[in-house]
Design an enzyme around this catalytic site. Structure first.
Site, short mmCIF file in Angstrom:
data_model
loop_
_atom_site.label_atom_id
_atom_site.label_comp_id
_atom_site.label_asym_id
_atom_site.label_seq_id
_atom_site.Cartn_x
_atom_site.Cartn_y
_atom_site.Cartn_z
NE ARG A 30 4.02 45.69 60.91
CZ ARG A 30 5.08 46.20 60.27
NH1 ARG A 30 4.98 46.51 59.00
NH2 ARG A 30 6.23 46.40 60.90
CG ASP A 31 -3.81 47.97 54.50
OD1 ASP A 31 -4.51 46.94 54.38
OD2 ASP A 31 -4.12 49.06 54.01
CG ASN A 88 -5.53 55.66 47.11
OD1 ASN A 88 -4.76 55.87 46.20
ND2 ASN A 88 -5.57 54.51 47.76
CB VAL A 97 -10.97 54.59 55.11
CG1 VAL A 97 -11.26 55.21 56.47
CG2 VAL A 97 -11.13 53.07 55.16
CG HIS A 101 -5.74 56.65 54.54
ND1 HIS A 101 -7.01 57.08 54.21
CD2 HIS A 101 -5.50 55.56 53.75
CE1 HIS A 101 -7.52 56.27 53.28
NE2 HIS A 101 -6.62 55.35 52.97
CG HIS A 103 -2.15 53.43 51.16
ND1 HIS A 103 -2.78 52.26 51.55
CD2 HIS A 103 -3.13 54.31 50.86
CE1 HIS A 103 -4.09 52.45 51.49
NE2 HIS A 103 -4.33 53.68 51.07
#
Length: 116
Positions: A30-31, A88, A97, A101, A103
């Protein structure tokens, strides 16, 4: 592992995270600053700076990240109403970061793809 990389340190268990799925090669958690009711990050455990590098250097691992994202979306109940999957890449792409990754965002209408 890159010792100064936040996501490498999370994958190594050095920094705590709320893990929702883990495989031999990927980790989903989880973000900490969610932008939607469901906001989960999916990373390869191996360090790649961005998704373009990941896809070029290890297409199989890139596929594993996508497969993990799909399972996470299903587990979180996002398949019926839909979800957004975002990578991204680079400064102009909004990457904060520099470890590849995805999202996984959902749980409510998300609005336009690009604001502004």
């Amino acid at each position: 592992m890159t010792t100064d990389c936040l996501f490498c340190r999370i994958a190594a268990g050095e920094i705590p995270a709320t893990v929702v799925r883990e495989t031999d090669t990927t980790l989903a958690f989880r973000d900490i600053g969610p932008k939607a009711p469901v906001h989960i990050l999916v990373i390869p455990k191996a360090h790649y700076a961005d998704v373009a590098t990941l896809a070029q250097d290890d297409p199989g691992l890139a596929g594993a990240v996508l497969a993990t994202a799909a399972v996470v979306a299903e587990t979180e109940g996002l398949l019926v109403d839909g979800f957004r999957l975002i990578f991204n890449t680079g400064e102009y792409g909004g990457q904060e970061v520099f470890h590849a990754h995805a999202h996984v965002l959902g749980g409510a209408p998300l609005g336009p793809m690009v604001a502004g």
